[in-house]
Design a protein around this motif. Structure first.
Motif, PDB file in Angstrom:
ATOM      1  N   GLU A  81       6.342  -4.006  -8.910  1.00  0.00           N
ATOM      2  CA  GLU A  81       5.476  -2.927  -9.239  1.00  0.00           C
ATOM      3  C   GLU A  81       6.143  -1.614  -8.602  1.00  0.00           C
ATOM      4  N   THR A  82       6.661  -1.892  -7.465  1.00  0.00           N
ATOM      5  CA  THR A  82       7.395  -0.424  -6.949  1.00  0.00           C
ATOM      6  C   THR A  82       8.196  -0.155  -7.912  1.00  0.00           C
ATOM      7  N   ARG A  83       9.048  -0.622  -8.657  1.00  0.00           N
ATOM      8  CA  ARG A  83       9.997  -0.101  -9.519  1.00  0.00           C
ATOM      9  C   ARG A  83       9.340   0.450 -10.899  1.00  0.00           C
ATOM     10  N   GLY A 130      14.662  -5.836  -1.302  1.00  0.00           N
ATOM     11  CA  GLY A 130      14.971  -4.482  -1.409  1.00  0.00           C
ATOM     12  C   GLY A 130      16.563  -4.066  -0.957  1.00  0.00           C
ATOM     13  N   GLY A 131      17.179  -5.257  -0.843  1.00  0.00           N
ATOM     14  CA  GLY A 131      18.713  -5.037  -0.308  1.00  0.00           C
ATOM     15  C   GLY A 131      19.565  -4.663  -1.687  1.00  0.00           C
ATOM     16  N   ASP A 132      20.901  -4.000  -1.322  1.00  0.00           N
ATOM     17  CA  ASP A 132      21.639  -3.823  -2.097  1.00  0.00           C
ATOM     18  C   ASP A 132      22.569  -4.824  -2.493  1.00  0.00           C
ATOM     19  N   PRO A 133      22.565  -5.486  -3.932  1.00  0.00           N
ATOM     20  CA  PRO A 133      23.277  -6.387  -4.066  1.00  0.00           C
ATOM     21  C   PRO A 133      24.634  -6.295  -3.962  1.00  0.00           C
ATOM     22  N   THR A 163       0.882  -1.085   0.121  1.00  0.00           N
ATOM     23  CA  THR A 163      -0.002  -0.037   0.069  1.00  0.00           C
ATOM     24  C   THR A 163       0.875   1.293   0.181  1.00  0.00           C
ATOM     25  N   ALA A 164       1.943   1.254   0.907  1.00  0.00           N
ATOM     26  CA  ALA A 164       2.752   2.249   0.927  1.00  0.00           C
ATOM     27  C   ALA A 164       3.544   2.684  -0.541  1.00  0.00           C
ATOM     28  N   ALA A 165       3.657   1.549  -1.321  1.00  0.00           N
ATOM     29  CA  ALA A 165       4.272   2.009  -2.554  1.00  0.00           C
ATOM     30  C   ALA A 165       3.251   2.139  -3.567  1.00  0.00           C
ATOM     31  N   GLY A 166       1.901   2.002  -3.265  1.00  0.00           N
ATOM     32  CA  GLY A 166       1.047   2.279  -4.115  1.00  0.00           C
ATOM     33  C   GLY A 166       0.926   1.090  -5.342  1.00  0.00           C
ATOM     34  N   THR A 204      12.629   0.153 -15.980  1.00  0.00           N
ATOM     35  CA  THR A 204      11.739  -0.186 -16.984  1.00  0.00           C
ATOM     36  C   THR A 204      11.320  -1.637 -17.173  1.00  0.00           C
ATOM     37  N   LEU A 205      10.255  -2.116 -17.618  1.00  0.00           N
ATOM     38  CA  LEU A 205       9.983  -3.287 -17.632  1.00  0.00           C
ATOM     39  C   LEU A 205      11.081  -4.205 -18.621  1.00  0.00           C
ATOM     40  N   PRO A 206      11.234  -3.593 -19.887  1.00  0.00           N
ATOM     41  CA  PRO A 206      12.278  -4.324 -20.673  1.00  0.00           C
ATOM     42  C   PRO A 206      13.763  -4.379 -19.828  1.00  0.00           C
TER      43      PRO A 206
END
Length: 413
Positions: free
Chosen positions: A235-237, A261-264, A15-18, A244-246
């Motif tokens: 969906e957040t990204r 959500g971690g930094d790889p 929800t927070a990310a819509g 972008t999706l591609p």
């Protein structure tokens, strides 16, 4: 314990990310209307929505259920190799996923790909299988076909080569691929809302399956769902336009740590000392951040699991055997020493069944490292303690050393 707090926390994050519903390419026209007015085929609609083109013409084969099940089993055998699933199941059981005791991982994975669904992507043959009674004139099957074609299109541009990815990498990428298809299907269901006001039999069957599976496998099935980790990641990204999706398809996440959500770039390889000559290595793999979160949630709470998963920085486990039985050695690196200590505390909370075979179990933490050993006998556990670690020492002098014998825990300082 299992599932506590998961739904509420993921709902809040979504929800927070819509991101409870994302329109991959917003369009006021429904898919059916757009296809009728423009003459677009379903394949062209999927291409237009994802922003990619099929590299080869999609092949769709109608088959009997037993044929589909046989193909799924063949793909699993090719992916994990002879005995690979049984060894993974045993390793997970020794880590603490006790639901795998006496249960087949192969049967569970087959069910995930065949129960509550009407179609499957054969990654080896690069085509789709649908049941003989599939009818794209029916709205539910039509939505499903869009999702299947989306999976095939993504696979053509970002194939997951069978047998070459680590377990965690494959979970991350397959979760993303499934989330893309499910997000497209959600868009189409919203456009045909009246047909989906009441959960269909497929939906209820799928929900019943996930509720019955071991938590490790249920987590895989939940990844692409509306509140699943992979779906929220996708969906957040797209909502924030950070990817972008591609771009996501061509350059997918390499670990479940990214899905969380971690930094790889924070992940560092973990190595296990070479085994003695009398020990036969059966499997070496990584559990990954997502399934560490699953295990910690099972043993402790969702809140603690979520916090530790984001502090994970890499892990490696080895399942091996000698004349006394099978054994497990698992090494995990964390961001902080406090996380290593906390993980050791939680992993030591084991509840073996009365009368279970005697095991020798030890958990230690040193600095930012947690080491777990689960052995069939004392002698093998002692041999592990004599291994030469990267610190240049033998067994890591730890915060806590736990020994499990005949189902009872005793703490040694």
């Amino acid at each position: 314990m299992k599932g506590v707090g998961t739904l509420a926390s993921l709902t809040g994050a979504a929800t927070a990310a819509g991101t409870l519903l994302v329109l991959l390419k917003p369009d006021p026209q429904s898919a059916a209307t757009k296809e009728q007015e423009t003459g677009l085929s379903i394949e062209a609609y999927v291409e237009d929505t994802l922003g990619l083109r099929f590299r080869t013409t999609p092949e769709i084969h109608r088959v009997a259920q037993e044929v589909s099940l046989s193909r799924i089993e063949e793909n699993l055998a090719a992916q994990f190799g002879p005995g690979g699933l049984a060894r993974r199941s045993r390793a997970l059981e020794l880590m603490g996923f006790h639901e795998f005791a006496g249960r087949s991982m192969g049967e569970g994975l087959t069910a995930l790909q065949s129960t509550g669904v009407r179609g499957w992507l054969d990654e080896r043959e690069n085509h789709l299988l649908i049941p003989n009674d599939f009818n794209e004139e029916e709205v539910e099957d039509r939505v499903i076909l869009h999702g299947l074609l989306a999976r095939l299109l993504v696979h053509q541009h970002s194939p997951m080569v069978i047998g070459r990815l680590s377990d965690d990498e494959r979970i991350a990428q397959s979760g993303l691929h499934a989330a893309i298809a499910e997000s497209l299907k959600a868009k189409l269901r919203e456009e045909s809302r009246e047909a989906f006001e009441v959960p269909t039999s497929l939906v209820t069957t799928r929900e019943a399956l996930l509720a019955s599976l071991p938590i490790y496998l249920a987590t895989l099935g939940e990844l692409p769902q509306e509140r699943g980790v992979a779906r929220i990641y996708l969906e957040t990204r797209l909502r924030t336009e950070s990817r972008t999706l591609p771009d996501l398809i061509e350059d997918p996440p390499q670990s479940t740590f990214e899905l969380l959500g971690g930094d790889p770039s924070a992940i560092a390889p973990v190595t296990i000392p070479a085994p003695p000559v009398d020990q036969e290595t059966q499997l070496e793999e990584s559990l990954g951040a997502l399934q560490i979160q699953t295990l910690i949630e099972w043993l402790e709470s969702y809140e603690q699991a979520q916090a530790l998963a984001l502090l994970w920085r890499g892990d490696r486990y080895r399942l091996f055997a000698n004349t006394s039985g099978d054994h497990l050695l698992w090494v995990c690196r964390w961001e902080t020493e406090a996380a290593a200590i906390r993980a050791a505390e939680i992993l030591s909370r084991r509840h073996e069944k009365p009368g279970a075979p005697r095991r020798c179990f030890s958990v230690v933490s040193q600095g930012k490292i947690t080491v777990l050993a689960n052995c069939a006998d004392d002698e093998t556990l002692e041999s592990i303690k004599k291994l030469q670690w990267s610190t240049g020492t033998s067994w890591l002098p730890g915060y806590r050393d736990i020994i499990l014998s005949d189902g009872n825990l005793s703490s040694l300082r």
